[in-house]
Write an enzyme that holds these catalytic residues in place. Sequence first.
Site, mmCIF file in Angstrom:
data_model
loop_
_atom_site.group_PDB
_atom_site.id
_atom_site.type_symbol
_atom_site.label_atom_id
_atom_site.label_comp_id
_atom_site.label_asym_id
_atom_site.label_seq_id
_atom_site.Cartn_x
_atom_site.Cartn_y
_atom_site.Cartn_z
ATOM 1 N N SER A 139 -13.465 -10.910 61.961
ATOM 2 C CA SER A 139 -12.145 -11.519 61.942
ATOM 3 C C SER A 139 -12.253 -12.774 61.083
ATOM 4 O O SER A 139 -13.352 -13.345 60.941
ATOM 5 C CB SER A 139 -11.704 -11.903 63.359
ATOM 6 O OG SER A 139 -10.613 -12.801 63.339
ATOM 7 N N THR A 140 -11.145 -13.196 60.522
ATOM 8 C CA THR A 140 -11.157 -14.491 59.839
ATOM 9 C C THR A 140 -11.684 -15.574 60.760
ATOM 10 O O THR A 140 -12.366 -16.503 60.322
ATOM 11 C CB THR A 140 -9.731 -14.860 59.378
ATOM 12 O OG1 THR A 140 -9.325 -13.953 58.347
ATOM 13 C CG2 THR A 140 -9.667 -16.286 58.845
ATOM 14 N N ASN A 141 -11.416 -15.412 62.049
ATOM 15 C CA ASN A 141 -11.724 -16.466 63.002
ATOM 16 C C ASN A 141 -13.202 -16.627 63.310
ATOM 17 O O ASN A 141 -13.592 -17.609 63.948
ATOM 18 C CB ASN A 141 -10.944 -16.242 64.296
ATOM 19 C CG ASN A 141 -9.451 -16.190 64.055
ATOM 20 O OD1 ASN A 141 -8.975 -16.586 62.996
ATOM 21 N ND2 ASN A 141 -8.707 -15.699 65.026
ATOM 22 N N THR A 180 -24.527 -66.503 55.644
ATOM 23 C CA THR A 180 -23.750 -65.929 56.737
ATOM 24 C C THR A 180 -22.356 -66.535 56.682
ATOM 25 O O THR A 180 -22.206 -67.725 56.408
ATOM 26 C CB THR A 180 -24.398 -66.236 58.107
ATOM 27 O OG1 THR A 180 -24.523 -67.658 58.248
ATOM 28 C CG2 THR A 180 -25.764 -65.578 58.224
ATOM 29 N N THR A 185 -7.184 -17.135 56.744
ATOM 30 C CA THR A 185 -7.041 -15.693 56.528
ATOM 31 C C THR A 185 -6.959 -15.353 55.045
ATOM 32 O O THR A 185 -7.547 -14.356 54.592
ATOM 33 C CB THR A 185 -5.780 -15.171 57.256
ATOM 34 O OG1 THR A 185 -5.953 -15.346 58.664
ATOM 35 C CG2 THR A 185 -5.548 -13.701 56.966
ATOM 36 N N SER A 211 -12.236 -56.082 29.938
ATOM 37 C CA SER A 211 -10.859 -56.543 29.850
ATOM 38 C C SER A 211 -10.269 -56.223 28.491
ATOM 39 O O SER A 211 -10.960 -56.258 27.476
ATOM 40 C CB SER A 211 -10.790 -58.052 30.108
ATOM 41 O OG SER A 211 -9.486 -58.544 29.894
ATOM 42 N N LYS A 254 -15.725 -60.182 28.724
ATOM 43 C CA LYS A 254 -15.752 -59.991 30.162
ATOM 44 C C LYS A 254 -16.332 -58.610 30.499
ATOM 45 O O LYS A 254 -15.956 -57.609 29.900
ATOM 46 C CB LYS A 254 -14.343 -60.103 30.739
ATOM 47 C CG LYS A 254 -14.282 -60.169 32.261
ATOM 48 C CD LYS A 254 -12.853 -60.534 32.693
ATOM 49 C CE LYS A 254 -12.783 -60.798 34.196
ATOM 50 N NZ LYS A 254 -12.911 -59.559 34.975
#
Length: 469
Positions: free
Chosen positions: A141-143, A188, A102, A319, A325
């Site tokens: 309506s807001t709805n 796998t 609303t 790092s 790194k």
Amino acid sequence: MAGTRIEKDSLGTMEVPEECYYGIQTLRAVQNFCITQIPISHYPRFLYSLAFIKKAAAAANASLGLLDQEMSMAISRACDDILDDKLHDQFVVDVIQGGAGTSANMNANEVIANRTLELMGYEKGRYDIVSPNTHINMSQSTNDVYPTALRITLILKIRVLIEELEKLARAFEAKRDEFSDVLKIGRTQLQDAVPMTLGQEFGAWGVTMREDMQRLAEAQSLVHEINLGGTAIGTGLNAHPDYRRSVTEYLTAMSALPLISATDLVEATQDTGAYVQLSGVCKRVAVKLSKICNDLRLLSSGPRCGLNEINLPPMAPGSTIMPGKVNPVIPEVVNQVAFTVVGGDITVTMAAEAGQLELNVMEPVIAHTLFNNLDMLRRACSTLRERCVMGITANREHCRRMVENSIGLATALNPYIGYERSAEVAKEALASGRTVAEIVLEKGILSQEELDDILKPESMTAPRQFRSS
């Protein structure tokens, strides 16, 4: 100092800053809902959606003789200002709010009313002339306004996410072609399996992105159905009998979207199943992206003590203590986006479940979560493509050496010498550190010519005919 104007609602009066286009109900919402500190203006497409709805409603009401033509045109011009990215700073209510949206609807009603008053030559706050509720919110309506705005916004956001997934799929497919001749060992359970090409690995990721594009398109089709015209609970109270048809036609034309009026507006006003479906698809996309990023981090691990099959483009020193790194920061950030989206799916699920009877009042948190998840996924896809995938290179010779040294090559011997003997060869190769080929030749199981044909890695990346021994 800037002045104020006194505005009144059913709860009393308040001073509203004179320069503001919003009014008393918006001001109450700002005071009541300091939750995320993210205003609805954070999502411009949502504001466009509200503007389209209010503009369509004004046109429909005028066509039905319910609204003065001059006022309707002025409302339309006020809505155009919002569509032209003006007045967005006036949409100040928090994205998460009580009242089923609303406050968001009233924020729009007040801003449009006051801008309409200006365009008609009046001062802000003259609601006796142009009322946020009586005129801007006429037949609404807001709805039915808020869910319709939510759905239009989702359609627009899904579109751009699909576009980004398409670009990411093409990036993977480009790498598929680039790496089509790079032999590597497939795995796998993180153990050596059988040879494949690096191109096949990247190609599979392109396929999975295109599958998710299809699932998003399917979910998008569900949110094309709107409940505009249902007003409070779907019965159409306070709306003209022809309003539903008229406003849907105007909104469809103005937004250039294929919107569909729900068959049963009572059902459509309370049902949030489309949001649950879309959220689940977003989770699916997130999970797949995260899996791919996990793979990218594994394949690039090292550089000396990991798999080191590919190189990700270096984006930042990795790092503060270990010189030289470089970390896989782009896949890492996409992983974190995925975790956020998966958590958001729980939020949407619980909010959808929490609706009672004729309305789900939790739609603001559904809206905020879906908007945020779609935006984050879009940005994550773009970032992954531009700052990672496009710059990936292959360590070709290293990949081939690992294939040649892998006991996974013994799998190709199964059709020729049987599973049991192949397993014995693999076990001995693993224990001795020698290659599969060396042991097969030493034992006289196969000739060099036969072995060269069977263990040719290129012929193990696709189905082939074989002759049994």
